[in-house]
Design an enzyme around this catalytic site. Structure first.
Site, PDB file in Angstrom:
ATOM      1  NE  ARG A  30      -4.182  -2.029   1.841  1.00  0.00           N
ATOM      2  CZ  ARG A  30      -4.792  -2.908   2.624  1.00  0.00           C
ATOM      3  NH1 ARG A  30      -4.709  -2.351   4.144  1.00  0.00           N
ATOM      4  NH2 ARG A  30      -5.907  -3.451   2.378  1.00  0.00           N
ATOM      5  CE1 TYR A  53      -2.305  -2.318  -9.074  1.00  0.00           C
ATOM      6  CE2 TYR A  53      -2.279  -0.615  -7.328  1.00  0.00           C
ATOM      7  CZ  TYR A  53      -1.671  -1.079  -8.559  1.00  0.00           C
ATOM      8  OH  TYR A  53      -0.467  -0.426  -8.908  1.00  0.00           O
ATOM      9  CD  GLU A  54      -1.961  -4.602  -3.527  1.00  0.00           C
ATOM     10  OE1 GLU A  54      -2.180  -5.138  -2.264  1.00  0.00           O
ATOM     11  OE2 GLU A  54      -1.464  -4.866  -4.411  1.00  0.00           O
ATOM     12  N   GLY A  55      -6.814  -2.666  -1.560  1.00  0.00           N
ATOM     13  CA  GLY A  55      -7.924  -2.183  -0.857  1.00  0.00           C
ATOM     14  C   GLY A  55      -8.292  -0.970  -1.497  1.00  0.00           C
ATOM     15  CD  GLN A  63      -6.026   1.491   2.003  1.00  0.00           C
ATOM     16  OE1 GLN A  63      -5.264   1.620   2.758  1.00  0.00           O
ATOM     17  NE2 GLN A  63      -6.229   0.188   1.663  1.00  0.00           N
TER      18      GLN A  63
END
Length: 561
Positions: free
Chosen positions: A296, A437-439, A444
């Site tokens: 992230r 992506y990556e959450g 977040q």
């Protein structure tokens, strides 16, 4: 579409904003001298500008292709990857025990900005490998580290993360992939989607980290375990041997990052892919989050990188595109559009936001170094708390801004920006994946508000806000005074806050009064618990019950930050 690393801006952010000198003073980073860091930056800039950037446009147009079960990357990618690996770039921040160079993550983040700005489609393979290394290094067994880390750190092998399934996007509790114990290993079956560089032709082996459930695992995220599932099983000599039971079924057709193969991966079509459990059963998601936390921050750096690339192209275009007369000049001749006020406004907006992003991104990376290397465990813990708080901010804010700045870049080009020929549209298309992506950035926000801010009753957030305003605490008082931060100025009182500097090591000749817990400054009202009450000398306040002279309190008994 050229790219030149902004070395002067990077060096300023490294030294003045992130504190490179303080990072280099940490145990294990003594070799990160100014000369060494400058040399690394200079050479990385050459590789990024002369090697990676020229492949970016062609990679976007041609993309990766799946042919007879083999993914062939864009033209030039395999060759530049070999050059990248032979130059030792992949090993920069990793543990020397496994072949890494042991350089600070702060320097790695700076160099990473260059790779991602020059060619994000290529840079993604580096990002995923970095995260996989981090997960194995933190949670793998000694045997797993010895078997996989040296090759992954060198770049001879690459790593992936396999989370998402067709029915389970961000809700990992719905994962269905299974892992059944079979002697000393497991047999993994299932399908994963959106797997970046899940298959490619640049490295001799690919180490997949796969989330799956064991047969007796409970429902939900507590039943997920993490497995190492290599493309090729290790032979007796440690080199790739038999092909494992996994394959790339198809490549996704995407809005952007065309050069990066995004794979649909199938595991166990012929009975089960051999996998090796990392750590304990049922703790896979917590292990994977080690990898994702690392990723992230890197995704945030990608937002910064794509913004810088879009800015450079927009600025170059504005200097050469001649349109209309200058409103501030009586001459009727048309001028480059950079003379027009609205274009200058857009370029200055891009530049200002990029510089703010770079300062915060590098500061966060320096925090990772402090958490890893600081000799005082309590200080290291607090630094890690601050990093944990900052990472969802960096990921979401940087990636949203990356999209916004890439869009402004298209606007600077006008109609030409909407035409693929100029390349401005590619930056916007490539940037669009970053908030997802990556959450997703909404996730977040949930993480930040629901977990990180509330983790310690808001103490870490309060300390961070105070520091971001330039108000040093404890042994950072000197940094605050250099920055000119003065809480009493907030109340319009003017002058240096004499008592407020007591905890920062300034003159202690004045008798100021301080309450050990959450006492606001009676002059400026600042609610930080460390300021001396009556910090402005002219306030002439008398002590109240429970207040003691700050000069009478030994440093060892003062509250920590």
């Amino acid at each position: 579409m050229t790219y030149t690393a902004p070395l002067a801006d990077m060096r300023f952010a490294l030294r003045e904003m992130a504190g490179l000198q303080q990072v280099a003073a940490l145990p294990g980073y003594e070799h990160a001298t100014d000369d060494t860091v400058d040399a690394v930056l200079e050479e990385a800039a050459k590789l990024a500008g002369n090697g990676l950037a020229p492949l970016n446009r062609e990679g976007d147009k041609v993309g990766a292709k799946l042919e007879n079960g083999v993914v062939r990357t864009a033209p030039g990618f395999a060759a530049i990857y070999k050059e990248f690996v032979s130059g030792g770039w992949n090993s920069l921040p990793f543990d020397p025990e496994f072949g890494g160079q042991g350089m600070p993550w702060l320097l790695a983040a700076t160099v990473q900005e260059m790779w991602q700005a020059a060619n994000m489609g290529f840079g993604l393979v580096l990002l995923l490998n970095q995260g996989a290394i981090d997960a194995i290094h933190h949670h793998g067994s000694a045997e797993q580290k010895a078997a996989y880390l040296p090759k992954m750190i060198s770049g001879e092998w690459t790593g992936t993360m396999n989370l998402t399934e067709p029915q389970a996007g961000s809700d990992l509790g719905q994962l269905r992939s299974r892992a059944v114990k079979n002697g000393e290993h497991y047999l993994v079956t299932g399908q994963k989607i959106f797997i970046t560089y899940g298959e490619h032709d640049m490295a001799e082996n690919i180490v997949h980290l796969v989330l799956a459930r064991t047969p007796d695992a409970p429902a939900g995220v507590r039943g997920i375990s993490l497995f190492i599932v290599p493309k090729f099983l290790a032979g007796t000599d440690g080199n790739p041997g038999k092909r494992n039971d996994l394959r790339c079924v198809s490549l996704e057709h995407k809005l952007g990052i065309h050069a990066s193969p995004t794979c649909v991966m199938s595991f166990g079509d012929d009975g089960g892919a051999v996998g090796y459990l990392i750590g304990e059963e049922g703790r896979g998601l917590s292990y994977m989050f080690t990898m994702m936390n690392n990723a992230r921050l890197s995704v945030g750096i990608q937002g910064l990188a794509i913004a810088e690339r879009a800015y450079q192209q927009a600025s170059a275009f504005a200097k050469t595109r001649v349109q209309s007369k200058d409103d501030g000049s009586p001459k009727p001749e048309p001028v480059p559009i950079i003379h027009h006020a609205d274009v200058r406004r857009m370029l200055m907006t891009m530049r200002a936001q990029i510089e703010a992003m770079r300062a915060l991104g590098y500061y966060t990376a320096a925090g990772i170094d402090g958490a890893l290397k600081h000799p005082d465990k309590e200080t290291a813990r607090k630094t890690q708390d601050r990093v944990d708080l900052l990472i969802p901010i960096v990921k979401a804010w940087f990636t949203d801004l990356g999209n916004e700045i890439a869009s402004i870049g298209v606007q600077v080009h006008g109609g030409m920006g909407f035409i693929e020929e100029t390349g401005a549209a590619q930056h916007l298309r490539d940037a669009r994946i970053l908030p997802i992506y990556e959450g997703t950035n909404g996730i977040q926000a949930r993480d930040l508000v629901g977990r990180k801010v509330a983790k310690d009753g808001g103490e870490t957030m309060l300390a961070l806000v105070t520091e971001m305003r330039g108000l040093g605490r404890g042994d950072e008082g000197g940094a605050r005074r250099r920055s000119g931060g003065d809480p009493c100025l907030r109340a319009g009182l003017g002058g240096r806050a004499g008592g407020c500097d007591q905890m920062g090591g300034a003159s202690r000749s004045r008798q100021t009064w301080w309450r050990p817990w959450r006492a606001p400054c009676r002059s400026c009202g600042w609610p930080a618990r460390r300021w001396a009450v009556g910090c402005w000398p002219a306030a002439r306040l008398s002590p109240r019950p429970g207040w003691r002279p700050a000069t009478a309190i030994p440093p060892s008994s003062r509250p920590s930050s």
